[in-house]
Design a protein around this motif. Sequence first.
Motif, mmCIF file in Angstrom:
data_model
loop_
_atom_site.group_PDB
_atom_site.id
_atom_site.type_symbol
_atom_site.label_atom_id
_atom_site.label_comp_id
_atom_site.label_asym_id
_atom_site.label_seq_id
_atom_site.Cartn_x
_atom_site.Cartn_y
_atom_site.Cartn_z
ATOM 1 N N ARG A 64 -21.823 -15.454 18.346
ATOM 2 C CA ARG A 64 -22.167 -16.847 18.666
ATOM 3 C C ARG A 64 -22.922 -17.508 17.523
ATOM 4 O O ARG A 64 -22.819 -18.710 17.307
ATOM 5 C CB ARG A 64 -23.017 -16.908 19.934
ATOM 6 C CG ARG A 64 -22.225 -16.756 21.180
ATOM 7 C CD ARG A 64 -23.073 -17.003 22.413
ATOM 8 N NE ARG A 64 -22.624 -16.077 23.422
ATOM 9 C CZ ARG A 64 -23.384 -15.444 24.284
ATOM 10 N NH1 ARG A 64 -24.683 -15.658 24.294
ATOM 11 N NH2 ARG A 64 -22.879 -14.617 25.159
ATOM 12 N N TYR A 65 -23.709 -16.703 16.813
ATOM 13 C CA TYR A 65 -24.448 -17.226 15.661
ATOM 14 C C TYR A 65 -23.570 -17.354 14.419
ATOM 15 O O TYR A 65 -24.042 -17.796 13.376
ATOM 16 C CB TYR A 65 -25.648 -16.339 15.338
ATOM 17 C CG TYR A 65 -26.748 -16.373 16.374
ATOM 18 C CD1 TYR A 65 -27.150 -17.552 16.980
ATOM 19 C CD2 TYR A 65 -27.394 -15.205 16.744
ATOM 20 C CE1 TYR A 65 -28.155 -17.572 17.931
ATOM 21 C CE2 TYR A 65 -28.409 -15.207 17.687
ATOM 22 C CZ TYR A 65 -28.784 -16.395 18.280
ATOM 23 O OH TYR A 65 -29.786 -16.403 19.209
ATOM 24 N N GLY A 66 -22.311 -16.921 14.507
ATOM 25 C CA GLY A 66 -21.379 -17.094 13.399
ATOM 26 C C GLY A 66 -21.165 -15.884 12.512
ATOM 27 O O GLY A 66 -20.538 -15.996 11.463
ATOM 28 N N TYR A 67 -21.669 -14.741 12.903
ATOM 29 C CA TYR A 67 -21.467 -13.526 12.103
ATOM 30 C C TYR A 67 -20.137 -12.882 12.463
ATOM 31 O O TYR A 67 -19.794 -12.755 13.628
ATOM 32 C CB TYR A 67 -22.596 -12.514 12.348
ATOM 33 C CG TYR A 67 -23.935 -12.970 11.836
ATOM 34 C CD1 TYR A 67 -24.277 -12.811 10.503
ATOM 35 C CD2 TYR A 67 -24.859 -13.562 12.690
ATOM 36 C CE1 TYR A 67 -25.504 -13.222 10.030
ATOM 37 C CE2 TYR A 67 -26.089 -13.984 12.224
ATOM 38 C CZ TYR A 67 -26.407 -13.809 10.898
ATOM 39 O OH TYR A 67 -27.625 -14.225 10.427
ATOM 40 N N GLU A 68 -19.399 -12.447 11.468
ATOM 41 C CA GLU A 68 -18.150 -11.705 11.660
ATOM 42 C C GLU A 68 -18.523 -10.228 11.690
ATOM 43 O O GLU A 68 -18.687 -9.606 10.637
ATOM 44 C CB GLU A 68 -17.182 -11.973 10.506
ATOM 45 C CG GLU A 68 -16.706 -13.391 10.399
ATOM 46 C CD GLU A 68 -15.515 -13.660 11.300
ATOM 47 O OE1 GLU A 68 -14.781 -12.703 11.616
ATOM 48 O OE2 GLU A 68 -15.343 -14.818 11.686
ATOM 49 N N ILE A 69 -18.684 -9.674 12.881
ATOM 50 C CA ILE A 69 -19.151 -8.294 13.009
ATOM 51 C C ILE A 69 -18.543 -7.674 14.258
ATOM 52 O O ILE A 69 -18.297 -8.367 15.243
ATOM 53 C CB ILE A 69 -20.701 -8.240 13.056
ATOM 54 C CG1 ILE A 69 -21.208 -6.826 12.891
ATOM 55 C CG2 ILE A 69 -21.245 -8.898 14.293
ATOM 56 C CD1 ILE A 69 -22.670 -6.735 12.564
ATOM 57 N N ASN A 70 -18.271 -6.381 14.182
ATOM 58 C CA ASN A 70 -17.734 -5.704 15.364
ATOM 59 C C ASN A 70 -18.804 -4.838 16.012
ATOM 60 O O ASN A 70 -19.862 -4.584 15.442
ATOM 61 C CB ASN A 70 -16.475 -4.896 15.032
ATOM 62 C CG ASN A 70 -16.727 -3.735 14.100
ATOM 63 O OD1 ASN A 70 -17.861 -3.352 13.858
ATOM 64 N ND2 ASN A 70 -15.666 -3.166 13.586
ATOM 65 N N ARG A 71 -18.514 -4.375 17.216
ATOM 66 C CA ARG A 71 -19.501 -3.638 18.004
ATOM 67 C C ARG A 71 -19.872 -2.297 17.382
ATOM 68 O O ARG A 71 -20.998 -1.835 17.524
ATOM 69 C CB ARG A 71 -19.019 -3.448 19.437
ATOM 70 C CG ARG A 71 -17.779 -2.620 19.557
ATOM 71 C CD ARG A 71 -17.337 -2.421 21.001
ATOM 72 N NE ARG A 71 -16.081 -1.712 21.067
ATOM 73 C CZ ARG A 71 -15.943 -0.402 20.920
ATOM 74 N NH1 ARG A 71 -16.999 0.340 20.702
ATOM 75 N NH2 ARG A 71 -14.764 0.173 20.979
ATOM 76 N N LYS A 72 -18.937 -1.675 16.668
ATOM 77 C CA LYS A 72 -19.218 -0.370 16.063
ATOM 78 C C LYS A 72 -20.296 -0.487 14.979
ATOM 79 O O LYS A 72 -21.167 0.369 14.860
ATOM 80 C CB LYS A 72 -17.949 0.225 15.457
ATOM 81 C CG LYS A 72 -16.909 0.612 16.485
ATOM 82 C CD LYS A 72 -15.663 1.124 15.802
ATOM 83 C CE LYS A 72 -14.551 1.378 16.794
ATOM 84 N NZ LYS A 72 -13.319 1.806 16.120
ATOM 85 N N ARG A 73 -20.205 -1.553 14.221
ATOM 86 C CA ARG A 73 -21.182 -1.771 13.157
ATOM 87 C C ARG A 73 -22.562 -2.066 13.746
ATOM 88 O O ARG A 73 -23.575 -1.543 13.270
ATOM 89 C CB ARG A 73 -20.707 -2.918 12.275
ATOM 90 C CG ARG A 73 -21.500 -3.128 11.027
ATOM 91 C CD ARG A 73 -20.759 -4.102 10.143
ATOM 92 N NE ARG A 73 -21.600 -4.572 9.074
ATOM 93 C CZ ARG A 73 -21.344 -5.633 8.332
ATOM 94 N NH1 ARG A 73 -20.239 -6.325 8.537
ATOM 95 N NH2 ARG A 73 -22.148 -5.996 7.380
ATOM 96 N N VAL A 74 -22.586 -2.883 14.798
ATOM 97 C CA VAL A 74 -23.852 -3.200 15.462
ATOM 98 C C VAL A 74 -24.466 -1.933 16.044
ATOM 99 O O VAL A 74 -25.657 -1.675 15.893
ATOM 100 C CB VAL A 74 -23.651 -4.263 16.561
ATOM 101 C CG1 VAL A 74 -24.923 -4.455 17.369
ATOM 102 C CG2 VAL A 74 -23.211 -5.587 15.955
#
Length: 84
Positions: A64-74
């Motif tokens: 929602r904040y605009g980051y291109e990230i997947n759940r595995k990385r988080v």
Amino acid sequence: MVEKDSKEITVKRQCELLDINRTSIYYTPVPISPEEIEIKHKIDEIYTRWPTYGYRRITAMLKRYGYEINRKRVRRYMSRSELK
């Protein structure tokens, strides 16, 4: 410390004497990117505000904040930071 330019003893023998893996002396660590630091700070900020959120909700918030990230990385960043 291993001396790579030693004429007296080979690198292989030095590693054997020190009981270390030979490939580890050639390793150079990769510096942390500014993007990674920014994402980790944002994860920490979200987790501090909502400590019950898991990696899936935090991933949704980051998107929602605009980051291109997947759940595995988080999940990986959170586990390294010892969050949940």
